[in-house]
Design a protein around this motif. Sequence first.
Motif, short mmCIF file in Angstrom:
data_model
loop_
_atom_site.label_atom_id
_atom_site.label_comp_id
_atom_site.label_asym_id
_atom_site.label_seq_id
_atom_site.Cartn_x
_atom_site.Cartn_y
_atom_site.Cartn_z
N ARG A 62 0.84 -1.21 0.00
CA ARG A 62 0.00 0.00 0.00
C ARG A 62 0.87 1.26 0.00
O ARG A 62 0.62 2.20 -0.75
CB ARG A 62 -0.91 0.02 1.23
CG ARG A 62 -2.10 -0.92 1.18
CD ARG A 62 -3.02 -0.68 2.37
NE ARG A 62 -4.17 -1.58 2.32
CZ ARG A 62 -4.29 -2.70 3.02
NH1 ARG A 62 -3.31 -3.07 3.85
NH2 ARG A 62 -5.36 -3.45 2.90
N THR B 17 2.71 1.65 -3.34
CA THR B 17 1.73 2.03 -4.36
C THR B 17 1.32 3.49 -4.19
O THR B 17 1.21 4.24 -5.19
CB THR B 17 0.47 1.14 -4.27
OG1 THR B 17 0.86 -0.22 -4.49
CG2 THR B 17 -0.58 1.53 -5.28
N GLN C 53 4.20 5.71 -5.36
CA GLN C 53 4.35 5.53 -6.81
C GLN C 53 3.38 6.44 -7.57
O GLN C 53 3.78 7.20 -8.46
CB GLN C 53 4.09 4.07 -7.18
CG GLN C 53 4.04 3.81 -8.69
CD GLN C 53 3.41 2.46 -9.01
OE1 GLN C 53 2.84 1.80 -8.13
NE2 GLN C 53 3.49 2.06 -10.25
N HIS C 54 2.12 6.37 -7.20
CA HIS C 54 1.10 7.12 -7.95
C HIS C 54 1.03 8.58 -7.54
O HIS C 54 0.61 9.43 -8.34
CB HIS C 54 -0.24 6.43 -7.83
CG HIS C 54 -0.29 5.16 -8.63
ND1 HIS C 54 -0.52 5.14 -9.98
CD2 HIS C 54 -0.10 3.87 -8.28
CE1 HIS C 54 -0.49 3.90 -10.43
NE2 HIS C 54 -0.22 3.11 -9.41
N MET D 163 3.81 -4.30 -10.46
CA MET D 163 3.23 -3.90 -9.18
C MET D 163 1.80 -4.43 -9.02
O MET D 163 1.42 -4.94 -7.95
CB MET D 163 3.22 -2.36 -9.07
CG MET D 163 2.63 -1.85 -7.77
SD MET D 163 3.65 -2.21 -6.32
CE MET D 163 4.66 -0.74 -6.28
N ILE D 164 1.00 -4.35 -10.08
CA ILE D 164 -0.37 -4.86 -10.01
C ILE D 164 -0.37 -6.37 -9.80
O ILE D 164 -1.11 -6.90 -8.96
CB ILE D 164 -1.16 -4.48 -11.28
CG1 ILE D 164 -1.31 -2.97 -11.39
CG2 ILE D 164 -2.54 -5.14 -11.27
CD1 ILE D 164 -1.91 -2.50 -12.70
N THR E 4 0.74 -7.30 -6.23
CA THR E 4 -0.34 -7.04 -5.28
C THR E 4 -1.36 -8.17 -5.30
O THR E 4 -1.80 -8.67 -4.26
CB THR E 4 -1.03 -5.71 -5.61
OG1 THR E 4 -0.06 -4.65 -5.60
CG2 THR E 4 -2.12 -5.40 -4.60
N ILE F 42 -4.78 -2.06 -4.03
CA ILE F 42 -4.70 -1.30 -5.28
C ILE F 42 -5.38 0.06 -5.14
O ILE F 42 -5.01 1.02 -5.81
CB ILE F 42 -5.34 -2.13 -6.43
CG1 ILE F 42 -4.47 -3.37 -6.71
CG2 ILE F 42 -5.47 -1.30 -7.70
CD1 ILE F 42 -5.06 -4.33 -7.73
N HIS G 246 -3.49 3.32 -5.05
CA HIS G 246 -3.04 4.06 -6.22
C HIS G 246 -3.95 5.28 -6.42
O HIS G 246 -3.48 6.35 -6.76
CB HIS G 246 -2.94 3.13 -7.43
CG HIS G 246 -3.90 3.29 -8.56
ND1 HIS G 246 -4.01 2.33 -9.52
CD2 HIS G 246 -4.76 4.26 -8.94
CE1 HIS G 246 -4.90 2.70 -10.42
NE2 HIS G 246 -5.37 3.87 -10.08
#
Length: 374
Positions: free
Chosen positions: A11, A14, A17-18, A115-116, A119, A133, A136
């Motif tokens: 988490r 992610t 990252q986003h 990454m997806i 997860t 997810i 994100h």
Amino acid sequence: MQNIQLNNLVRSATFFQHAGISMVFVFMPLIAKGVTSSIFEIGLIIASFSFAQILSEIYFGRHSDKKGTRLKFIRIGFIGCAITFGLHYFADDITLLFLVRIAAGVASGIMIPAMIAYTYEANIEKKRAATVISFHALGWLAGIAAAGLASDLKLLFMMSAASFTIGLIFTFKMPNPMQEKEIEPGTAKKVISKNKFLFTSLLLRHVGAAAVWTIFPIMLMEKLGAELYQVSIVYVANTLTAFILMNLMASKIKISNVTKFKMGIGCTTFVFVGLSIITEWWMAMPFMALVGGTWAFLFIGGNFHLMDNNPRSTSTGIFSSTISIATVIGPVIGGSIAFVFDYIAVMYFAIAVIIVGFVVSLKIKAEKINEVPI
């Protein structure tokens, strides 16, 4: 307990990252306007990032399945993004901005499919992966909010690079499990052929959306009088709704992944009908909340349907690259339509193309989980 700890690490990674991506991506039309006054060239600059991302996601997504590992690609992607997004700071003319956008597209494409898939594989109960997810969307919310508070657009690039660096740190504690290697030739072609209606409808939906997002921040500021922080508020309505709905999908929303995807495609039409008639910047907020909801449904529904029935990193890589293809085509079309006609004409184009995408999505059929070897 160990699974909870791993999910919290994913988490966090992610999220950062986003956040790093969104700080720059959402405001790129305004950033590009600083090096060119041509709306068409602004569209090309935005498209350059996605064009590089297309090739990167397809290649590295497939390579992740072949190697049977995800974490290496995730870490390389974080390092590459920290460098390339930071280099945006020095891009003070159109040529340099093109080059750094291409480099950033390649770097981000390395880690997105891995990454997806990581997860999804980290959760025995697969629907729980939606809660991970969802970060994100929360990352996009935080990135957009932070960008809206920044007094200098150039400051965004340093903030973005720092976000990727923090995300990388969280990956150091993540385990590196090996998955079964997918080495069969022609796998990507088989995935595309088998899921052609899903990818086609996704492409059409996102071409329409990407065309609008190219001109939307400029429209908010120039036509509707919004300030930079107000543009940020409008986009936060999008990401907050997506975050909430993605979490609800793990427990409360019990409909099939295919149905979620179709709902996400079809309901997007109402977003651009609404945005075509607003007269004040704040009127965009409920429609941006709606697009956040449609995105949550199509993203979770589409990706989970693919990972249930196809090689995971390969299929999610194609899903992401399909969005990237649309983000190449959409800005060019959006910029061209706005140049020849006006901003509202771009909305009409989006409505028409998304309706076609929804009709195509009706041909997608549900499958039994693991009907195809993974």
